[in-house]
Design an enzyme around this catalytic site. Structure first.
Site, PDB file in Angstrom:
ATOM      1  N   GLU A   1       4.591  -9.347   4.071  1.00 22.01           N
ATOM      2  CA  GLU A   1       4.006  -8.526   5.130  1.00 22.01           C
ATOM      3  C   GLU A   1       2.810  -9.165   5.843  1.00 22.01           C
ATOM      4  O   GLU A   1       2.633  -9.008   7.039  1.00 22.01           O
ATOM      5  CB  GLU A   1       3.557  -7.188   4.493  1.00 22.01           C
TER       6      GLU A   1
ATOM      7  N   GLN B   1      10.320  -5.268   8.439  1.00 22.66           N
ATOM      8  CA  GLN B   1      10.533  -5.393   6.987  1.00 22.66           C
ATOM      9  C   GLN B   1      11.961  -5.023   6.610  1.00 22.66           C
ATOM     10  O   GLN B   1      12.610  -5.719   5.825  1.00 22.66           O
ATOM     11  CB  GLN B   1       9.557  -4.491   6.213  1.00 22.66           C
TER      12      GLN B   1
ATOM     13  N   ASP C   1       3.270  -7.556  -0.076  1.00 24.64           N
ATOM     14  CA  ASP C   1       2.175  -7.516   0.900  1.00 24.64           C
ATOM     15  C   ASP C   1       0.976  -8.198   0.253  1.00 24.64           C
ATOM     16  O   ASP C   1       0.280  -7.590  -0.573  1.00 24.64           O
ATOM     17  CB  ASP C   1       1.855  -6.057   1.265  1.00 24.64           C
TER      18      ASP C   1
ATOM     19  N   HIS D   1       0.808  -1.218   0.000  1.00 24.55           N
ATOM     20  CA  HIS D   1       0.000   0.000   0.000  1.00 24.55           C
ATOM     21  C   HIS D   1       0.850   1.281   0.000  1.00 24.55           C
ATOM     22  O   HIS D   1       1.599   1.522   0.947  1.00 24.55           O
ATOM     23  CB  HIS D   1      -0.912   0.024   1.227  1.00 24.55           C
TER      24      HIS D   1
ATOM     25  N   SER E   1      -5.766   1.655  -2.274  1.00 30.87           N
ATOM     26  CA  SER E   1      -5.079   2.017  -1.031  1.00 30.87           C
ATOM     27  C   SER E   1      -4.037   3.127  -1.169  1.00 30.87           C
ATOM     28  O   SER E   1      -3.507   3.592  -0.164  1.00 30.87           O
ATOM     29  CB  SER E   1      -4.427   0.778  -0.424  1.00 30.87           C
TER      30      SER E   1
ATOM     31  N   CYS F   1      -5.745  -2.333  13.308  1.00 27.81           N
ATOM     32  CA  CYS F   1      -7.166  -2.421  12.914  1.00 27.81           C
ATOM     33  C   CYS F   1      -8.064  -1.780  13.965  1.00 27.81           C
ATOM     34  O   CYS F   1      -9.119  -1.237  13.636  1.00 27.81           O
ATOM     35  CB  CYS F   1      -7.554  -3.877  12.665  1.00 27.81           C
TER      36      CYS F   1
ATOM     37  N   ASN G   1       5.035 -11.180   8.775  1.00 28.31           N
ATOM     38  CA  ASN G   1       3.766 -11.142   9.510  1.00 28.31           C
ATOM     39  C   ASN G   1       3.889 -11.779  10.887  1.00 28.31           C
ATOM     40  O   ASN G   1       3.350 -11.280  11.863  1.00 28.31           O
ATOM     41  CB  ASN G   1       2.672 -11.854   8.722  1.00 28.31           C
TER      42      ASN G   1
ATOM     43  N   LYS H   1       4.819  -7.617  14.644  1.00 31.56           N
ATOM     44  CA  LYS H   1       3.979  -7.295  13.487  1.00 31.56           C
ATOM     45  C   LYS H   1       2.558  -7.774  13.781  1.00 31.56           C
ATOM     46  O   LYS H   1       1.674  -6.985  14.082  1.00 31.56           O
ATOM     47  CB  LYS H   1       4.555  -7.910  12.196  1.00 31.56           C
TER      48      LYS H   1
ATOM     49  N   ASP I   1       0.268  -4.690  14.566  1.00 34.48           N
ATOM     50  CA  ASP I   1      -0.370  -4.145  13.355  1.00 34.48           C
ATOM     51  C   ASP I   1      -1.769  -4.747  13.165  1.00 34.48           C
ATOM     52  O   ASP I   1      -2.779  -4.026  13.077  1.00 34.48           O
ATOM     53  CB  ASP I   1       0.573  -4.476  12.186  1.00 34.48           C
ATOM     54  N   ASN I   2      -1.831  -6.083  13.124  1.00 35.17           N
ATOM     55  CA  ASN I   2      -3.111  -6.726  12.812  1.00 35.17           C
ATOM     56  C   ASN I   2      -4.156  -6.420  13.895  1.00 35.17           C
ATOM     57  O   ASN I   2      -5.347  -6.294  13.589  1.00 35.17           O
ATOM     58  CB  ASN I   2      -2.927  -8.249  12.670  1.00 35.17           C
TER      59      ASN I   2
ATOM     60  N   HIS J   1      -3.426   1.949   8.941  1.00 41.23           N
ATOM     61  CA  HIS J   1      -2.978   2.038  10.335  1.00 41.23           C
ATOM     62  C   HIS J   1      -2.138   3.300  10.541  1.00 41.23           C
ATOM     63  O   HIS J   1      -1.500   3.795   9.616  1.00 41.23           O
ATOM     64  CB  HIS J   1      -2.112   0.839  10.699  1.00 41.23           C
TER      65      HIS J   1
ATOM     66  N   SER K   1       5.913  -2.690  12.194  1.00 42.15           N
ATOM     67  CA  SER K   1       5.849  -3.622  11.058  1.00 42.15           C
ATOM     68  C   SER K   1       7.025  -3.386  10.117  1.00 42.15           C
ATOM     69  O   SER K   1       7.698  -4.320   9.679  1.00 42.15           O
ATOM     70  CB  SER K   1       4.552  -3.416  10.263  1.00 42.15           C
TER      71      SER K   1
ATOM     72  N   HIS L   1      -7.323  -9.215   3.609  1.00 45.30           N
ATOM     73  CA  HIS L   1      -6.474  -8.716   2.511  1.00 45.30           C
ATOM     74  C   HIS L   1      -7.183  -8.691   1.163  1.00 45.30           C
ATOM     75  O   HIS L   1      -7.026  -7.750   0.395  1.00 45.30           O
ATOM     76  CB  HIS L   1      -5.180  -9.520   2.409  1.00 45.30           C
TER      77      HIS L   1
ATOM     78  N   SER M   1       1.466  -0.154  -5.341  1.00 44.26           N
ATOM     79  CA  SER M   1       0.550  -0.452  -4.252  1.00 44.26           C
ATOM     80  C   SER M   1       0.078  -1.896  -4.418  1.00 44.26           C
ATOM     81  O   SER M   1       0.111  -2.436  -5.521  1.00 44.26           O
ATOM     82  CB  SER M   1      -0.645   0.498  -4.325  1.00 44.26           C
TER      83      SER M   1
HETATM   84  P1  NAD Z   1      -5.944 -14.929  11.532  1.00 42.97           P
HETATM   85  O1  NAD Z   1      -5.646 -16.258  10.968  1.00 42.97           O
HETATM   86  O2  NAD Z   1      -5.325 -14.530  12.826  1.00 42.97           O
HETATM   87  O3  NAD Z   1      -7.522 -14.731  11.708  1.00 42.97           O
HETATM   88  C1  NAD Z   1      -8.478 -15.152  10.804  1.00 42.97           C
HETATM   89  C2  NAD Z   1      -9.580 -15.836  11.618  1.00 42.97           C
HETATM   90  O4  NAD Z   1     -10.680 -16.122  10.769  1.00 42.97           O
HETATM   91  C3  NAD Z   1      -9.111 -17.175  12.214  1.00 42.97           C
HETATM   92  O5  NAD Z   1      -9.308 -17.176  13.616  1.00 42.97           O
HETATM   93  C4  NAD Z   1      -9.982 -18.199  11.513  1.00 42.97           C
HETATM   94  O6  NAD Z   1     -10.307 -19.300  12.353  1.00 42.97           O
HETATM   95  C5  NAD Z   1     -11.208 -17.372  11.148  1.00 42.97           C
HETATM   96  N1  NAD Z   1     -11.984 -17.915  10.041  1.00 42.97           N
HETATM   97  C6  NAD Z   1     -11.554 -18.567   8.910  1.00 42.97           C
HETATM   98  N2  NAD Z   1     -12.581 -18.915   8.149  1.00 42.97           N
HETATM   99  C7  NAD Z   1     -13.706 -18.473   8.774  1.00 42.97           C
HETATM  100  C8  NAD Z   1     -15.093 -18.536   8.473  1.00 42.97           C
HETATM  101  N3  NAD Z   1     -15.541 -19.148   7.375  1.00 42.97           N
HETATM  102  N4  NAD Z   1     -15.961 -17.965   9.335  1.00 42.97           N
HETATM  103  C9  NAD Z   1     -15.529 -17.365  10.473  1.00 42.97           C
HETATM  104  N5  NAD Z   1     -14.222 -17.290  10.822  1.00 42.97           N
HETATM  105  C10 NAD Z   1     -13.323 -17.835   9.977  1.00 42.97           C
HETATM  106  O7  NAD Z   1      -5.550 -13.878  10.406  1.00 42.97           O
HETATM  107  P2  NAD Z   1      -5.352 -12.305  10.639  1.00 42.97           P
HETATM  108  O8  NAD Z   1      -3.920 -12.031  10.899  1.00 42.97           O
HETATM  109  O9  NAD Z   1      -6.380 -11.850  11.569  1.00 42.97           O
HETATM  110  O10 NAD Z   1      -5.626 -11.756   9.159  1.00 42.97           O
HETATM  111  C11 NAD Z   1      -6.907 -11.800   8.590  1.00 42.97           C
HETATM  112  C12 NAD Z   1      -6.884 -11.135   7.223  1.00 42.97           C
HETATM  113  O11 NAD Z   1      -6.595  -9.746   7.368  1.00 42.97           O
HETATM  114  C13 NAD Z   1      -5.804 -11.648   6.290  1.00 42.97           C
HETATM  115  O12 NAD Z   1      -6.286 -11.605   4.967  1.00 42.97           O
HETATM  116  C14 NAD Z   1      -4.681 -10.659   6.463  1.00 42.97           C
HETATM  117  O13 NAD Z   1      -3.784 -10.690   5.388  1.00 42.97           O
HETATM  118  C15 NAD Z   1      -5.459  -9.387   6.580  1.00 42.97           C
HETATM  119  N6  NAD Z   1      -4.828  -8.233   7.248  1.00 42.97           N
HETATM  120  C16 NAD Z   1      -5.365  -7.016   6.936  1.00 42.97           C
HETATM  121  C17 NAD Z   1      -4.855  -5.885   7.535  1.00 42.97           C
HETATM  122  C18 NAD Z   1      -5.412  -4.551   7.175  1.00 42.97           C
HETATM  123  O14 NAD Z   1      -4.804  -3.536   7.514  1.00 42.97           O
HETATM  124  N7  NAD Z   1      -6.533  -4.478   6.525  1.00 42.97           N
HETATM  125  C19 NAD Z   1      -3.817  -5.973   8.460  1.00 42.97           C
HETATM  126  C20 NAD Z   1      -3.320  -7.232   8.771  1.00 42.97           C
HETATM  127  C21 NAD Z   1      -3.848  -8.356   8.164  1.00 42.97           C
HETATM  128  N1  ADE Z   2      -1.428  -1.642   6.161  1.00 41.97           N
HETATM  129  C1  ADE Z   2      -2.304  -1.170   7.055  1.00 41.97           C
HETATM  130  N2  ADE Z   2      -2.132   0.152   7.250  1.00 41.97           N
HETATM  131  C2  ADE Z   2      -1.123   0.535   6.443  1.00 41.97           C
HETATM  132  C3  ADE Z   2      -0.500   1.768   6.204  1.00 41.97           C
HETATM  133  N3  ADE Z   2      -0.870   2.885   6.846  1.00 41.97           N
HETATM  134  N4  ADE Z   2       0.495   1.785   5.314  1.00 41.97           N
HETATM  135  C4  ADE Z   2       0.863   0.655   4.669  1.00 41.97           C
HETATM  136  N5  ADE Z   2       0.313  -0.532   4.863  1.00 41.97           N
HETATM  137  C5  ADE Z   2      -0.675  -0.603   5.740  1.00 41.97           C
END
Ligand code: NAD
Ligand code: ADE
Length: 511
Positions: free
Chosen positions: A223, A444, A160, A74, A102, A262, A248, A253, A257-258, A432, A440, A368, A97
């Site tokens: 990532e 990296q 990522d 991103h 993003s 969030c 990750n 991380k 981050d996660n 974030h 994070s 993701h 990106s």
């Molecule tokens: P994680 O494995 O810790 O959590 C995912 C959860 O979903 C698990 O507990 C799993 O059991 C559950 N799950 C799977 N299938 C399911 C279903 N059908 N119904 C209900 N629950 C279900 O993973 P995470 O680290 O929490 O990451 C989740 C996603 O978010 C990934 O795609 C990751 O890449 C992404 N992510 C996004 C951001 C962001 O900024 N948007 C940041 C970090 C990670």
């Molecule tokens: N993933 C989640 N937040 C982000 C940010 N601010 N920059 C890059 N990657 C990210």
């Protein structure tokens, strides 16, 4: 057609030559955009002590000299800080990106201008990214960042979600098998675009292009959870082409981050997108892993009434211990106002659910990829005339179901879909905050330095950084809070069986 003519053939509907040879392509390189980006970058750095510490630790040493890093992550202000850290450490960098929505356009402008350049005389890095790319533009951008002006490729990837890694692997696989599947065989629009790219690259550069590119790539640092999952699949089926570092699963991380990232950015996105009051609303968070836990905290922080869905009994039990109801979406879909998918899995919310949702229910995804919500099926209903799609503003759409009867006055209901099902915190907000991303991205940078120094010693495996580096990342961020660590005495260290200077936990410890 000779090679030059094929190179300049435009890619799909982008209007852009396949190998464009552009120095960069971003939305806005005006002085205003550069100034805004550079100012926000200055502010961000104050909140990014890990990155600043690495710049200071390696000042003048250029540990990344000779590294040619292609980044697919991103293109935000925080990422600009990462990019410039890699450059200060000696790397050559090209960037895209990893999501079509993003990019922060002023961050891209700041990175292109660079610390010593300007809008008129950019001296930064080649960035190919803008907010609101089409899928064909997205994959075009990825190709541009993979190819250096002299035709060579990167020797390291910083990924990522794994899209850069994916296209290199797919390219090689189809060169190996000889045949690239026909575009018509693709089961998704995105796969169709990737196949089109591979066909067009083959027509322009022959059937050894991807092997040539892959042969110089020494490693990748990944990532996110979903990207790491893709890498372990490759290790299992023996197709990983180069060593990978799983960033990750550094504790500093995924457990920061996660979760805390969030916690900050989920409600930020829902509020920027809808301005709806979250307090008192019923919110369903699908998945209670790291991102789910942060998302629940985010919504609870606004006094939403939150329930979760889970498949894993351990995560479900964790939710119960926090007083959170664990339900199935099929049982409760009519009762909730806000739906958030966080699973990294596919087909979590289908049109069968959307048909039953409350009028103006908000539906979004923070995982993701965009396949957690069945957007393809929803668009099919739009094409069939059963649902009207109304853009409220970019990345916020009302889908009006014309044939349901539980909307206002017994007519059809609507749902509000954010960021077209793509990760909402970066589609509708700015992701974030800097401090979280500093942890994070410090991981990296250390992963890139390790690969640059020692990639060949790892083999084609996926590795996490050692715990002492994880602890170093945490240590670098404590000062900002004025936190003061207690020092173990020699006797205490012996008693609990750890060195005085750490690591303080065994690899089994789960934090
Ligand atoms: P994680 O494995 O810790 O959590 C995912 C959860 O979903 C698990 O507990 C799993 O059991 C559950 N799950 C799977 N299938 C399911 C279903 N059908 N119904 C209900 N629950 C279900 O993973 P995470 O680290 O929490 O990451 C989740 C996603 O978010 C990934 O795609 C990751 O890449 C992404 N992510 C996004 C951001 C962001 O900024 N948007 C940041 C970090 C990670
Ligand atoms: N993933 C989640 N937040 C982000 C940010 N601010 N920059 C890059 N990657 C990210």
């Amino acid at each position: 057609m000779n090679e030059t003519a094929m190179d300049s053939k435009t890619f799909m509907d982008t209007g852009l030559p396949l190998f464009a040879g552009l120095p960069h392509k971003i939305a806005d390189l005006s002085p205003e955009s550069v100034r805004f980006g550079r100012k926000e970058l200055d502010l961000a750095l104050v909140e990014m002590p890990g990155l600043v510490a690495l710049r200071e630790e390696y000042a003048g040493l250029k540990p990344l000299q000779g590294a040619k890093i292609m980044g697919s992550l991103h293109m935000t202000i925080q990422t600009a800080a990462l990019i410039e850290t890699l450059v200060q450490l000696g790397a050559e960098v090209r960037w895209v990106s990893c999501n079509i929505f993003s990019t922060q356009d002023h961050a891209a402008a700041a990175a292109v201008a660079g610390p010593d350049g300007s809008a008129q005389t950019p001296r930064g890095v080649p960035v190919f990214a803008w907010k609101g790319e089409t899928l064909s533009e997205y994959w075009w951008c990825t190709l541009q960042a993979l190819v250096w002006p002299d035709g060579s490729g990167p020797n390291l990837i910083l990924d990522d979600g794994g899209d850069a890694t994916l296209v290199v692997h797919m390219g090689c696989e189809y060169e190996q098998s000889g045949e690239i599947p026909a575009v018509e065989t693709a089961d998704s629009q995105e796969l169709g675009v990737i196949l089109s790219l591979l066909h067009q690259v083959r027509a322009a550069r022959g059937d050894r292009f991807w092997h040539g590119l892959a042969s110089t790539i020494r490693g990748v640092s990944e990532e996110t959870t979903t990207g790491v999952h893709r890498l372990y699949e490759r290790v299992e089926n023996g197709t990983l082409l180069f060593p990978a570092i799983n960033v990750n699963d550094s504790v500093t991380k995924s457990k920061f981050d996660n979760v805390y990232g969030c916690r900050h950015s989920l409600v930020d996105a829902i509020m920027r997108a809808t301005d709806v009051l979250i307090a008192g609303k019923r919110a369903l968070v699908c998945g209670f892993g790291d991102v789910g836990k942060g998302s629940v905290q985010s919504l609870r922080g606004q006094s939403a009434r939150v329930a979760v869905t889970e498949v894993d009994p351990i995560c479900a039990l964790q939710a119960c211990m926090l007083g959170i109801d664990v339900v199935t979406i099929d049982d409760v879909v009519e009762d909730f106002d806000i739906f958030v998918t966080t699973t990294g899995n596919k087909s979590i919310i289908g049109v069968r659910h959307m048909r039953r949702m409350k009028h103006n229910a908000i539906v979004c995804n923070i995982g993701h990829f965009d396949n957690e919500i069945d957007m393809g099926d929803l668009e099919k209903l739009v094409a069939a005339g059963e649902v009207d799609k109304i853009q409220i503003k970019p990345q916020v759409h009302e889908y009006h179901f014309k044939t349901t009867t539980h909307g206002p006055e017994g007519r059809g209901h609507s749902i509000l879909v954010l960021a077209e099902g793509r990760l909402v915190n970066l589609g509708c907000a700015t992701g974030h905050p800097s401090f979280v991303m500093s942890a994070s991205f410090t991981n990296q940078v250390m992963a890139q330095m390790e690969l640059h120094k020692n990639a060949e010693s790892y083999g084609k495996t996926v590795t996490v950084l050692p715990k002492h580096l994880d602890e170093k990342v945490a240590r670098l961020h404590l000062g900002k809070f004025g936190a003061k660590l207690t020092t173990l005495t020699e006797e205490q260290a012996r008693y609990i069986g750890v060195p005085v200077d750490g690591p303080y936990k065994s690899d089994l410890y789960r934090y």
